[in-house]
Design an enzyme around this catalytic site. Structure first.
Site, short mmCIF file in Angstrom:
data_model
loop_
_atom_site.label_atom_id
_atom_site.label_comp_id
_atom_site.label_asym_id
_atom_site.label_seq_id
_atom_site.Cartn_x
_atom_site.Cartn_y
_atom_site.Cartn_z
N LYS A 190 0.82 -1.06 -0.08
CA LYS A 190 0.02 -0.06 -0.09
C LYS A 190 0.89 1.48 -0.01
O LYS A 190 1.55 1.66 0.96
CB LYS A 190 -0.85 -0.12 1.34
CG LYS A 190 -1.92 1.15 1.21
CD LYS A 190 -2.23 1.57 2.57
CE LYS A 190 -1.35 2.64 2.96
NZ LYS A 190 -1.61 4.04 2.19
N GLY A 241 8.00 4.54 7.77
CA GLY A 241 7.22 6.08 8.11
C GLY A 241 7.46 6.27 9.44
O GLY A 241 8.40 6.38 10.04
N SER A 242 6.35 7.09 9.89
CA SER A 242 6.69 7.79 10.96
C SER A 242 6.65 6.92 12.49
O SER A 242 5.92 5.93 12.36
CB SER A 242 5.62 8.98 11.14
OG SER A 242 4.26 8.36 11.31
N THR A 243 7.22 7.53 13.22
CA THR A 243 7.20 6.45 14.54
C THR A 243 5.93 6.29 15.42
O THR A 243 5.40 5.33 15.60
CB THR A 243 8.19 7.38 15.67
OG1 THR A 243 9.67 7.22 15.08
CG2 THR A 243 8.26 6.52 16.90
N THR A 245 2.99 6.26 13.75
CA THR A 245 2.18 5.06 13.02
C THR A 245 2.86 3.83 13.18
O THR A 245 2.34 2.98 13.24
CB THR A 245 2.19 5.58 11.29
OG1 THR A 245 1.99 6.89 11.22
CG2 THR A 245 1.43 4.51 10.46
N GLU A 263 10.85 0.69 10.09
CA GLU A 263 11.75 1.62 9.79
C GLU A 263 11.05 2.75 10.03
O GLU A 263 10.40 3.59 9.34
CB GLU A 263 12.27 1.60 8.57
CG GLU A 263 12.89 0.09 8.13
CD GLU A 263 14.32 0.07 8.67
OE1 GLU A 263 14.81 1.16 9.35
OE2 GLU A 263 15.02 -1.04 8.36
N CYS A 297 14.67 9.78 5.51
CA CYS A 297 14.83 9.16 7.13
C CYS A 297 16.12 9.40 7.87
O CYS A 297 16.19 9.93 9.14
CB CYS A 297 14.29 7.66 7.29
SG CYS A 297 15.40 6.73 6.05
N GLU A 394 12.03 15.94 14.63
CA GLU A 394 12.23 15.71 13.15
C GLU A 394 11.60 16.69 12.24
O GLU A 394 10.32 16.80 11.77
CB GLU A 394 11.89 14.36 12.85
CG GLU A 394 12.47 13.88 11.33
CD GLU A 394 11.82 12.44 10.82
OE1 GLU A 394 10.58 12.15 11.16
OE2 GLU A 394 12.57 11.92 10.23
P1 NAD Z 1 3.37 8.31 7.79
O1 NAD Z 1 3.73 7.38 9.08
O2 NAD Z 1 2.37 9.26 7.88
O3 NAD Z 1 2.72 7.17 6.83
C1 NAD Z 1 3.35 6.35 6.28
C2 NAD Z 1 2.34 5.14 5.59
O4 NAD Z 1 1.48 4.71 6.66
C3 NAD Z 1 1.47 5.66 4.56
O5 NAD Z 1 1.17 4.66 3.33
C4 NAD Z 1 0.19 5.84 5.37
O6 NAD Z 1 -1.09 5.99 4.51
C5 NAD Z 1 0.21 4.56 6.37
N1 NAD Z 1 -0.51 4.77 7.47
C6 NAD Z 1 -1.12 5.97 8.33
N2 NAD Z 1 -1.64 5.81 9.33
C7 NAD Z 1 -1.65 4.25 9.57
C8 NAD Z 1 -2.28 3.54 10.39
N3 NAD Z 1 -2.79 3.68 11.49
N4 NAD Z 1 -1.82 2.03 10.17
C9 NAD Z 1 -1.07 1.54 9.13
N5 NAD Z 1 -0.81 2.55 8.10
C10 NAD Z 1 -0.87 3.82 8.24
O7 NAD Z 1 4.83 8.62 7.22
P2 NAD Z 1 4.99 9.76 6.18
O8 NAD Z 1 4.68 10.75 6.55
O9 NAD Z 1 4.57 9.01 5.04
O10 NAD Z 1 6.71 9.50 6.12
C11 NAD Z 1 7.41 10.43 6.87
C12 NAD Z 1 8.17 9.63 7.97
O11 NAD Z 1 8.62 8.40 7.49
C13 NAD Z 1 9.11 10.30 8.58
O12 NAD Z 1 9.09 10.20 10.06
C14 NAD Z 1 10.51 9.42 8.21
O13 NAD Z 1 11.73 9.60 9.14
C15 NAD Z 1 9.81 8.06 8.33
N6 NAD Z 1 10.89 7.24 7.09
C16 NAD Z 1 11.60 6.27 7.85
C17 NAD Z 1 12.51 5.73 6.92
C18 NAD Z 1 13.27 4.55 7.55
O14 NAD Z 1 13.94 4.04 6.82
N7 NAD Z 1 13.50 4.52 8.96
C19 NAD Z 1 12.56 5.92 5.76
C20 NAD Z 1 11.53 6.66 5.05
C21 NAD Z 1 10.82 7.40 6.11
#
Ligand code: NAD
Length: 492
Positions: A190, A241-243, A245, A263, A297, A394
């Site tokens: 997704k 994604g974010s911590t 989530t 991650e 990230c 961040e």
């Molecule tokens: P986000 O957590 O808002 O969203 C990421 C994904 O999660 C999206 O596809 C979103 O639709 C989905 N999502 C949202 N709520 C959800 C839920 N309750 N359950 C399951 N899925 C859900 O993150 P973002 O804003 O898209 O990305 C930015 C963040 O990602 C930053 O904090 C960044 O540091 C982190 N990131 C980490 C890495 C790593 O490898 N550690 C790499 C890239 C980005």
């Protein structure tokens, strides 16, 4: 241009817009699937519509999970050679379609075609897919004597749910799906609602490298992500994604004890030691912080600089910043693009305003550029310190706070003082001094005289609030397997 003919534009999540842009369909069980509703994706550079993504329902997710579970049965039994060839074929298809994928990625994500932009990202997809083909998971013989023969095997973990963010949408999708497939698993991915189109298109192309149902993509809102993490038909979730989530996913994954790779966010610190040469390291520091406009990230997000070279380091960074062209990513002269979306643009603007109020000195940038597009200039902020939001949170955008220190131990404890631990860096000409600091930095990867590099054969992951588990390398591949022991009794 590819895509189903647009037929309706019932918009979702507030996005509306014209209907004359193509629909990029989902791939479920090898078929191209549309939905009743669509989300129009607009270019963050121009505000022009790029394409439409189907807004999946939970019923669409169920179909994809069902198809994946059916395909899993055969795929988990496919020979190692078949799986290896599938990864190589994926790399080849991406290479053939590099032009189209890079352009679509630039249109919807904003990153430039050139520099460390879309072509670099699509090249990374090829590299990681190819690398997945090269890793081995041999049977280990743990004991073989007169009493027993005990073998350790790696078996596929089961259907993998992949949830991706908007910053490196294609590369992160490949990071998830290539090892999953190589290890013998089917996948339901997704993409982020901000950048679904390039993933939808890439999966439509590469799904033919595997039997129908092995690779599925479902586009939709956060509810589809939550649907994946709570779905009983999914055995493992890999999430980037974010911590916040990540924590929500961990809770909802408990129902069937899903395996997790998380991650998550980072707030990487860099420490410039007193012996460093500011002019020599300025470009490396700059790109460590501003790769993909800071929307990375493991970008450098806090720079601690020793008092004795603080002013020289600030001046050297301002000089580099002044040479980097920012603008529409389709213009091949640009090396930085816009912030990807309005929410992130507003967050970056608010953090800079807060830093100014806290006494931060703007060395360059500091005000939004004005439309069209979410362009925020490269911003360097001096004279801020821990306790100010731009340091503690961040920023995930084109802003770097530069923090003065006079005692290395103090800098180290401030660098380690947050609940993040993805990357970190030390900058010095003295490798012994750098090593001694690096060994005490709390991060999954500590770089010396560079920042943010990722490589397909080197495990990558976070400690503390930055994640659970690693990706890449053999260890990353093992995360898509369970250990299975075969233990033979021998006649005594
Ligand atoms: P986000 O957590 O808002 O969203 C990421 C994904 O999660 C999206 O596809 C979103 O639709 C989905 N999502 C949202 N709520 C959800 C839920 N309750 N359950 C399951 N899925 C859900 O993150 P973002 O804003 O898209 O990305 C930015 C963040 O990602 C930053 O904090 C960044 O540091 C982190 N990131 C980490 C890495 C790593 O490898 N550690 C790499 C890239 C980005």
């Amino acid at each position: 241009m590819f895509g189903l003919k647009s037929k309706s534009n019932k918009s979702a999540e507030g996005a509306g817009g014209p209907t004359d842009v193509p629909i990029y369909p989902m791939t479920i069980n090898g078929a191209q699937v549309d939905a009743a509703e669509h989300r129009t994706i607009f270019s963050p550079s121009t505000g022009e519509p790029v394409g439409q993504a189907p807004v999946a329902t939970l019923a669409d997710l169920d179909s994809a999970v069902e198809a994946a579970n059916a395909a899993q049965v055969e795929w988990s039994r496919a020979s190692d050679e078949t799986r290896r060839e599938a990864c190589q074929k994926i790399a080849g298809i991406i290479e053939t379609n590099m032009g189209e994928l890079s352009r679509l990625l630039t249109l919807e994500q904003g990153k430039p075609l050139k520099g460390m932009g879309s072509e670099f990202e699509v090249g990374g997809c090829m590299a990681w897919a190819g690398a997945a083909a090269s890793f081995e998971l041999p049977v280990k013989v743990l004991q073989d004597d007169e009493t027993a023969r005990i073998e350790q095997h790696r078996t596929p973990v089961g259907v993998v749910g992949s949830i991706t963010p908007w910053n490196w949408p294609l590369m992160i999708a490949i990071w998830h799906l290539a090892p999953a497939i190589r290890a013998g698993n089917a996948v339901v991915i997704k993409p982020s609602p901000y950048t679904p189109l390039s993933t939808l298109r890439m999966i439509a192309l590469i799904a033919e490298a595997v039997p129908p149902g092995v690779l599925n993509v479902v586009s939709g809102g956060d509810d589809i992500g939550a649907g994946i993490s709570g779905h009983d038909g999914i055995a493992k979730v890999v999430f980037t994604g974010s911590t916040a989530t990540g924590k929500a996913i961990m809770k909802s994954a408990a129902g069937n004890l899903k395996r997790l790779t998380l991650e998550l966010g980072g707030n990487d610190a860099g420490i410039v030691l007193p012996d460093a040469d500011p002019k020599a390291i300025a470009e490396g520091v700059f790109w460590g912080a501003f790769i993909n406009n800071g929307q990375t990230c493991a970008a450098l997000k806090r720079l601690y600089v020793h008092d004795s070279l603080y002013d020289d380091m600030c001046a050297a960074l301002v000089e580099v910043a002044g040479q980097i062209p920012m603008g529409d990513g389709l213009d091949e002269g640009n090396l930085l693009g816009p912030v990807q979306n309005k929410a992130q643009f507003d967050k970056v603007s608010a953090l800079v305003e807060d830093a100014k109020k806290a006494g931060g000195r703007i060395l360059t940038g500091g005000e939004p550029k004005g439309g069209p597009g979410y362009f925020y200039p490269v911003t360097l902020i001096a004279d801020v310190s821990d306790g100010v939001r731009i340091v503690d949170e961040e920023q995930f955008g084109p802003v770097l706070p530069i923090i003065r220190y006079s005692d290395v131990e103090d800098a180290l404890s401030r660098a380690n003082g947050l609940d993040f631990g993805l990357g970190a860096s030390v900058w010095s000409q003295d490798m012994d001094a750098a090593r001694s600091v690096a060994e005490r930095m709390e991060a999954g990867t500590v770089y010396i005289n560079k920042h943010g590099e990722v490589l397909p054969h080197v495990p990558f992951g976070g400690v503390k609030g930055s994640g659970v588990g690693v990706e890449f390398g053999v260890e990353g591949l093992e995360a898509y397997t369970d250990i299975k022991i075969l233990s033979f009794a021998k006649a005594g």
